[in-house]
Write a protein that holds these residues in place. Structure first.
Motif, PDB file in Angstrom:
ATOM      1  N   VAL A   1     -11.771  -1.176   9.214  1.00 47.20           N
ATOM      2  CA  VAL A   1     -12.809  -0.264   9.095  1.00 47.20           C
ATOM      3  C   VAL A   1     -12.855   0.680   7.889  1.00 47.20           C
ATOM      4  O   VAL A   1     -14.082   1.288   7.628  1.00 47.20           O
ATOM      5  N   GLY A   2     -11.878   0.649   7.023  1.00 46.89           N
ATOM      6  CA  GLY A   2     -11.742   1.492   5.907  1.00 46.89           C
ATOM      7  C   GLY A   2     -10.756   2.642   5.883  1.00 46.89           C
ATOM      8  O   GLY A   2     -11.000   3.435   4.887  1.00 46.89           O
ATOM      9  N   ILE A   3      -9.837   2.854   6.882  1.00 41.99           N
ATOM     10  CA  ILE A   3      -9.001   4.158   6.848  1.00 41.99           C
ATOM     11  C   ILE A   3      -7.970   3.604   5.931  1.00 41.99           C
ATOM     12  O   ILE A   3      -7.479   2.538   5.819  1.00 41.99           O
ATOM     13  N   ASP A   4      -7.610   4.298   4.707  1.00 39.06           N
ATOM     14  CA  ASP A   4      -6.785   4.102   3.620  1.00 39.06           C
ATOM     15  C   ASP A   4      -5.443   4.814   3.715  1.00 39.06           C
ATOM     16  O   ASP A   4      -5.489   6.086   4.040  1.00 39.06           O
ATOM     17  N   PRO A   5      -4.492   4.275   3.818  1.00 33.15           N
ATOM     18  CA  PRO A   5      -3.237   4.771   3.883  1.00 33.15           C
ATOM     19  C   PRO A   5      -2.642   5.499   2.704  1.00 33.15           C
ATOM     20  O   PRO A   5      -1.730   6.114   2.852  1.00 33.15           O
ATOM     21  N   SER A   6      -3.428   5.221   1.718  1.00 35.94           N
ATOM     22  CA  SER A   6      -3.020   6.188   0.620  1.00 35.94           C
ATOM     23  C   SER A   6      -3.560   7.624   0.653  1.00 35.94           C
ATOM     24  O   SER A   6      -3.482   8.690  -0.077  1.00 35.94           O
ATOM     25  N   GLN A   7      -4.678   7.671   1.610  1.00 32.35           N
ATOM     26  CA  GLN A   7      -5.343   8.874   1.904  1.00 32.35           C
ATOM     27  C   GLN A   7      -5.028   9.621   3.260  1.00 32.35           C
ATOM     28  O   GLN A   7      -4.918  10.703   3.566  1.00 32.35           O
ATOM     29  N   THR A   8      -4.778   8.831   4.435  1.00 31.77           N
ATOM     30  CA  THR A   8      -4.371   9.039   5.520  1.00 31.77           C
ATOM     31  C   THR A   8      -3.051   8.496   6.183  1.00 31.77           C
ATOM     32  O   THR A   8      -2.870   7.479   5.792  1.00 31.77           O
ATOM     33  N   THR A   9      -2.334   9.450   6.511  1.00 34.68           N
ATOM     34  CA  THR A   9      -1.136   9.277   7.153  1.00 34.68           C
ATOM     35  C   THR A   9      -1.097   8.393   8.581  1.00 34.68           C
ATOM     36  O   THR A   9      -1.877   9.128   9.606  1.00 34.68           O
TER      37      THR A   9
ATOM     38  N   MET B   1       0.969  -1.267  -0.031  1.00 35.43           N
ATOM     39  CA  MET B   1       0.015  -0.053   0.079  1.00 35.43           C
ATOM     40  C   MET B   1       0.999   1.152   0.140  1.00 35.43           C
ATOM     41  O   MET B   1       1.926   1.327   0.850  1.00 35.43           O
ATOM     42  N   LYS B   2       0.782   2.193  -0.640  1.00 31.47           N
ATOM     43  CA  LYS B   2       1.399   3.473  -0.788  1.00 31.47           C
ATOM     44  C   LYS B   2       0.793   4.414   0.308  1.00 31.47           C
ATOM     45  O   LYS B   2      -0.400   4.429   0.596  1.00 31.47           O
ATOM     46  N   GLN B   3       1.629   4.678   1.308  1.00 30.28           N
ATOM     47  CA  GLN B   3       1.335   5.477   2.485  1.00 30.28           C
ATOM     48  C   GLN B   3       1.127   7.196   2.224  1.00 30.28           C
ATOM     49  O   GLN B   3       0.251   7.587   2.990  1.00 30.28           O
ATOM     50  N   THR B   4       2.028   7.631   1.279  1.00 30.64           N
ATOM     51  CA  THR B   4       1.860   9.069   1.262  1.00 30.64           C
ATOM     52  C   THR B   4       0.772   9.519   0.649  1.00 30.64           C
ATOM     53  O   THR B   4       0.078   9.121  -0.362  1.00 30.64           O
ATOM     54  N   PRO B   5      -0.228  10.406   1.233  1.00 27.58           N
ATOM     55  CA  PRO B   5      -1.358  10.837   0.795  1.00 27.58           C
ATOM     56  C   PRO B   5      -1.338  11.468  -0.681  1.00 27.58           C
ATOM     57  O   PRO B   5      -0.187  12.036  -1.032  1.00 27.58           O
ATOM     58  N   SER B   6      -2.139  11.028  -1.540  1.00 32.62           N
ATOM     59  CA  SER B   6      -2.005  11.481  -3.015  1.00 32.62           C
ATOM     60  C   SER B   6      -2.287  12.593  -3.419  1.00 32.62           C
ATOM     61  O   SER B   6      -1.790  13.425  -4.413  1.00 32.62           O
ATOM     62  N   PHE B   7      -2.921  13.619  -2.522  1.00 33.42           N
ATOM     63  CA  PHE B   7      -3.076  14.904  -2.831  1.00 33.42           C
ATOM     64  C   PHE B   7      -3.385  15.556  -1.340  1.00 33.42           C
ATOM     65  O   PHE B   7      -3.792  15.172  -0.522  1.00 33.42           O
TER      66      PHE B   7
END
Length: 340
Positions: free
Chosen positions: A78-86, A1-7
């Protein structure tokens, strides 16, 4: 999974949990669901607060260290996404401890003693004068967390408002020393959901008191907890009119059942008489089993791949370390300590 938020988004949110146990339904309805919806709107960082977990568990550090990955798995399930949340680990961000030290010199003992949240926690834990210093200075540590990320929006309940007030006092003192705006003041994002009561209806829901349903609870654990729930002690026979106020089963149905009209009908039937406690508990259990089953399955998958969880924490902590070090450099400079 990409960790850094994309925007990058317009507001910065900081939230988190102490790593003292798996997260439960109180966390789910009070904060986790909100974090999932917020992550696509705001720049969000979630801090796994292992160091703050030690403030009242230093005698049993394994309680904290053994739950770090449990908490991360709860987030993902629960759906927390490491590509959107650090997602980051507090102990891996040395800037937080250094900021806490600087801020400690700007806050008096008397001010900490006046903090109603601290007073309440000291009383509930029975510390009296044996309170650990780390626990007593928790508001300063929290101010370091918030300011290190320049967070402007903090999801909290009403009981945490004094903590944010103290954070903003520190921010103003630092900015006054600097003669310019260095740190950002924050404001609360109050939860729209009332605090979920414990399953026994007597105490605050707690990871350690056995009065909560964990989001990763097994089918048997869910069933046992629901069957033991407090209802209306005056509802002795099915035909007796029942009270829904203070009835924990209906409180949970309100919080988790997807069909509001159906629950309203159950309430009316129960109040009129003719609806048994066993029936409403069965309805609640079916609701919770259906809701938690996919979460539990995902959580198990994540915990079976601990390397993935560690990698997510590593990547998130690296990004958070970079951001927090920038704030630390500015604050250190105010005190004339950026010598080299």
């Amino acid at each position: 999974m990409k960790q850094t938020p994309s925007f990058r988004k317009s507001e910065i949110i900081l939230t988190g949990d102490r790593a003292t146990g798996p997260l439960h339904l109180g966390h789910y309805v009070g904060s986790l669901k909100q974090r999932v919806s917020l992550q696509s709107v705001y720049e969000q960082t979630i801090l796994v607060a292992d160091m703050q977990g030690l403030t009242d568990n230093a005698h049993n550090p394994t309680k904290v260290s053994s739950n770090i990955l449990n908490v991360v798995a709860d987030y993902l399930s629960v759906g927390i996404d490491p590509s959107q949340t650090t997602i980051c680990l507090q102990s891996q961000l040395p800037a937080l401890a250094e900021l806490t030290m600087y801020y400690s010199n700007l806050v008096s003992i008397a001010r900490l003693e006046r903090n109603p949240t601290v007073k309440s926690e000291i009383k509930s834990k029975g510390f009296e004068r044996s309170i650990p210093t780390g626990f007593f200075t928790y508001p300063i540590s929290q101010a370091a967390d918030i300011t290190a990320f320049k967070a402007t929006l903090i999801p909290v309940g009403d009981d945490q408002l004094p903590m944010l007030e103290q954070t903003n006092e520190i921010v103003r003192k630092v900015n006054n020393l600097a003669g310019k705006k260095i740190l950002e003041e924050c404001r609360p994002l109050l939860s729209k959901t009332s605090r979920l009561p414990s399953t026994d209806g007597k105490n605050k829901m707690s990871k350690s008191m056995g009065n909560a349903i964990n989001i990763g609870a097994s089918e048997k654990q869910i069933s046992k907890a629901v069957k033991a729930m407090y209802t209306d002690p005056g509802h002795l026979k099915i035909d007796d009119p029942g009270q829904i106020e203070g009835n924990i089963v209906f409180t949970y149905l309100d919080a988790f059942h997807p069909d509001r009209q159906y629950v309203d009908g159950l309430k009316s039937h129960y109040q009129q008489g003719g609806l048994g406690d066993g029936t409403i508990k069965k309805i609640l259990e079916e609701c919770l089993q259906e809701m938690l089953r996919p979460i539990r399955n995902k959580r198990t998958e994540y915990l079976n791949d601990k390397a993935q969880l560690i990698n997510i924490l590593k990547q998130g902590s690296a990004l958070a370390r970079e951001n927090s070090e920038k704030v630390l450099f500015d604050v250190r400079g105010i005190f004339g300590l950026n010598i080299f």
